[in-house]
Design an enzyme around this catalytic site. Structure first.
Site, PDB file in Angstrom:
ATOM      1  N   TYR A 157      56.087 -40.644  67.464  1.00  0.00           N
ATOM      2  CA  TYR A 157      57.080 -39.986  68.340  1.00  0.00           C
ATOM      3  C   TYR A 157      58.410 -40.753  68.295  1.00  0.00           C
ATOM      4  CZ  TYR A 157      58.483 -36.902  72.181  1.00  0.00           C
ATOM      5  OH  TYR A 157      59.120 -35.959  72.958  1.00  0.00           O
ATOM      6  N   LYS A 164      63.786 -39.499  75.209  1.00  0.00           N
ATOM      7  CA  LYS A 164      63.182 -38.926  76.431  1.00  0.00           C
ATOM      8  C   LYS A 164      63.286 -39.903  77.611  1.00  0.00           C
ATOM      9  CE  LYS A 164      61.725 -34.882  74.945  1.00  0.00           C
ATOM     10  NZ  LYS A 164      62.529 -33.687  75.267  1.00  0.00           N
TER      11      LYS A 164
HETATM   12  P1  NAP Z   1      61.100 -25.590  70.236  1.00  0.00           P
HETATM   13  O1  NAP Z   1      60.605 -24.216  70.464  1.00  0.00           O
HETATM   14  O2  NAP Z   1      61.337 -25.995  68.817  1.00  0.00           O
HETATM   15  O3  NAP Z   1      62.394 -25.822  71.123  1.00  0.00           O
HETATM   16  C1  NAP Z   1      63.347 -26.830  70.879  1.00  0.00           C
HETATM   17  C2  NAP Z   1      64.665 -26.143  70.867  1.00  0.00           C
HETATM   18  O4  NAP Z   1      65.758 -27.080  70.791  1.00  0.00           O
HETATM   19  C3  NAP Z   1      64.806 -25.232  69.655  1.00  0.00           C
HETATM   20  O5  NAP Z   1      65.275 -23.985  70.090  1.00  0.00           O
HETATM   21  C4  NAP Z   1      65.843 -25.950  68.839  1.00  0.00           C
HETATM   22  O6  NAP Z   1      66.566 -25.131  67.939  1.00  0.00           O
HETATM   23  C5  NAP Z   1      66.708 -26.479  69.973  1.00  0.00           C
HETATM   24  N1  NAP Z   1      67.745 -27.369  69.466  1.00  0.00           N
HETATM   25  C6  NAP Z   1      67.689 -28.280  68.472  1.00  0.00           C
HETATM   26  N2  NAP Z   1      68.918 -28.786  68.226  1.00  0.00           N
HETATM   27  C7  NAP Z   1      69.766 -28.136  69.092  1.00  0.00           C
HETATM   28  C8  NAP Z   1      71.145 -28.186  69.310  1.00  0.00           C
HETATM   29  N3  NAP Z   1      71.948 -29.006  68.609  1.00  0.00           N
HETATM   30  N4  NAP Z   1      71.691 -27.367  70.257  1.00  0.00           N
HETATM   31  C9  NAP Z   1      70.908 -26.548  70.988  1.00  0.00           C
HETATM   32  N5  NAP Z   1      69.594 -26.456  70.834  1.00  0.00           N
HETATM   33  C10 NAP Z   1      69.020 -27.249  69.876  1.00  0.00           C
HETATM   34  O7  NAP Z   1      60.057 -26.674  70.801  1.00  0.00           O
HETATM   35  P2  NAP Z   1      59.510 -26.969  72.265  1.00  0.00           P
HETATM   36  O8  NAP Z   1      58.293 -27.779  72.044  1.00  0.00           O
HETATM   37  O9  NAP Z   1      59.439 -25.720  73.055  1.00  0.00           O
HETATM   38  O10 NAP Z   1      60.621 -27.926  72.855  1.00  0.00           O
HETATM   39  C11 NAP Z   1      61.269 -27.674  74.105  1.00  0.00           C
HETATM   40  C12 NAP Z   1      61.381 -28.963  74.888  1.00  0.00           C
HETATM   41  O11 NAP Z   1      60.075 -29.325  75.329  1.00  0.00           O
HETATM   42  C13 NAP Z   1      61.907 -30.143  74.097  1.00  0.00           C
HETATM   43  O12 NAP Z   1      62.730 -30.927  74.915  1.00  0.00           O
HETATM   44  C14 NAP Z   1      60.640 -30.889  73.752  1.00  0.00           C
HETATM   45  O13 NAP Z   1      60.885 -32.253  73.475  1.00  0.00           O
HETATM   46  C15 NAP Z   1      59.889 -30.687  75.040  1.00  0.00           C
HETATM   47  N6  NAP Z   1      58.458 -30.972  74.989  1.00  0.00           N
HETATM   48  C16 NAP Z   1      57.661 -30.353  74.087  1.00  0.00           C
HETATM   49  C17 NAP Z   1      56.318 -30.657  74.046  1.00  0.00           C
HETATM   50  C18 NAP Z   1      55.412 -30.012  73.037  1.00  0.00           C
HETATM   51  O14 NAP Z   1      54.323 -30.556  72.762  1.00  0.00           O
HETATM   52  N7  NAP Z   1      55.771 -28.867  72.484  1.00  0.00           N
HETATM   53  C19 NAP Z   1      55.756 -31.580  74.948  1.00  0.00           C
HETATM   54  C20 NAP Z   1      56.601 -32.180  75.886  1.00  0.00           C
HETATM   55  C21 NAP Z   1      57.949 -31.880  75.885  1.00  0.00           C
HETATM   56  P3  NAP Z   1      66.251 -25.299  66.337  1.00  0.00           P
HETATM   57  O15 NAP Z   1      64.942 -24.622  66.119  1.00  0.00           O
HETATM   58  O16 NAP Z   1      67.414 -24.639  65.687  1.00  0.00           O
HETATM   59  O17 NAP Z   1      66.201 -26.777  66.029  1.00  0.00           O
END
Ligand code: NAP
Length: 257
Positions: A157, A164
């Site tokens: 990570y 984070k």
């Molecule tokens: P996700 O669907 O890939 O969402 C992440 C989003 O961030 C995507 O839409 C991505 O767009 C966007 N992003 C990246 N660079 C950006 C920029 N410069 N400007 C605006 N948006 C941007 O994945 P997710 O897992 O749902 O993530 C959402 C949040 O949850 C994140 O903060 C992640 O760290 C957190 N989270 C996820 C998990 C997990 O296991 N999935 C667990 C805990 C926390 P692109 O696709 O274009 O990069």
């Protein structure tokens, strides 16, 4: 849930597709009547986000790369014009280069470190600064998404864990800033859920397997569970909670050996 968000408005950053946690948050909020603006990071995502938005009631759909201040300005200018005011911000944007999400942390480059922090941590503050004026006279709420890799070492990570940690500290400082205005800021620390971003972390499947065997609930977290806690944090039901990180992780954060 005995609460209605009818007449309220919100903006959601970080919807990529139907698996995105930001999308689950959007569905939960919209389900209780909140009118939403969805933003997408790049043109590549526009079609899929517009398609998802068809499931919502009268949404706004706008581009926003959170590293481009003019694009953030444009989002809030449009929200002001169309909604007049704003109640909630959901921040689900995060990014780190794939090569920084594998191997030893000490290989992290300065560029990779800065980029991860700019997108995944600083953007919450950048967005909050523009949202606050639109929340005047309302009880505004901010919700961001974090992961336990901020406080414990989760293999691979790496730099995202450091970003984070900065994000969670930002939640506390922002909460103290906006509390006197009546607004609240919280984070949801979600368990691992298979999404586009998550699959960029090397060995992600092994993490899912570990949680399903070792968390108190002996199963993985679902995106809907995260969406519903987001709804709680944006509703009056959570009016006494701010500056907190709420775990939605099948209880995994309590475990030792
Ligand atoms: P996700 O669907 O890939 O969402 C992440 C989003 O961030 C995507 O839409 C991505 O767009 C966007 N992003 C990246 N660079 C950006 C920029 N410069 N400007 C605006 N948006 C941007 O994945 P997710 O897992 O749902 O993530 C959402 C949040 O949850 C994140 O903060 C992640 O760290 C957190 N989270 C996820 C998990 C997990 O296991 N999935 C667990 C805990 C926390 P692109 O696709 O274009 O990069």
């Amino acid at each position: 849930m005995p609460t209605s968000l009818k007449g309220q408005t919100g903006v959601v950053f970080g919807v990529a597709n139907k698996r995105s946690l930001a999308w689950s948050c959007a569905k939960s909020l919209s389900g209780q009547g909140m009118r939403l603006c969805l933003t997408y990071a790049s043109e590549r995502l526009e079609d899929s986000v517009r398609k998802l938005a068809e499931e919502l009631d009268d949404p706004l759909v706008l581009p926003c790369d959170v590293t481009i201040p003019e694009e953030i300005d444009a989002v809030f200018a449009r929200i002001k014009k169309e909604f007049g005011s704003l109640d909630s911000v959901v921040h689900g944007a995060a990014f780190a280069r794939r090569e920084e999400l594998a191997g030893d942390f000490y290989h992290t480059t300065k560029e990779g470190y800065m980029l991860a922090h700019e997108v995944s941590a600083y953007s919450l503050t950048a967005v909050a600064r523009r949202a606050i004026p639109l929340m005047e006279g309302r009880k505004g709420t901010f919700v961001t998404l974090t992961y336990i890799g901020s406080e414990r070492v989760v293999r691979n990570y790496n730099v995202m864990g450091i970003a984070k940690a900065a994000l969670e500290a930002s939640v506390r400082y922002l909460a103290n800033d906006v509390g006197p205005m009546g607004h609240r800021v919280n984070a949801i620390s979600a368990g691992p859920i298979r999404t586009l971003s998550a699959s960029g972390v090397e060995g992600f499947t092994k993490i899912l397997d570990h949680i399903s065997k070792h968390s108190p609930l002996r199963r993985n977290t679902t995106a809907d569970e995260v969406g519903d806690v987001c709804l709680f944090l944006c509703s009056n039901m959570s009016r006494g909670i701010t500056g907190s990180t709420i775990y939605v992780d099948s209880g995994y954060h309590i475990m030792g050996v």
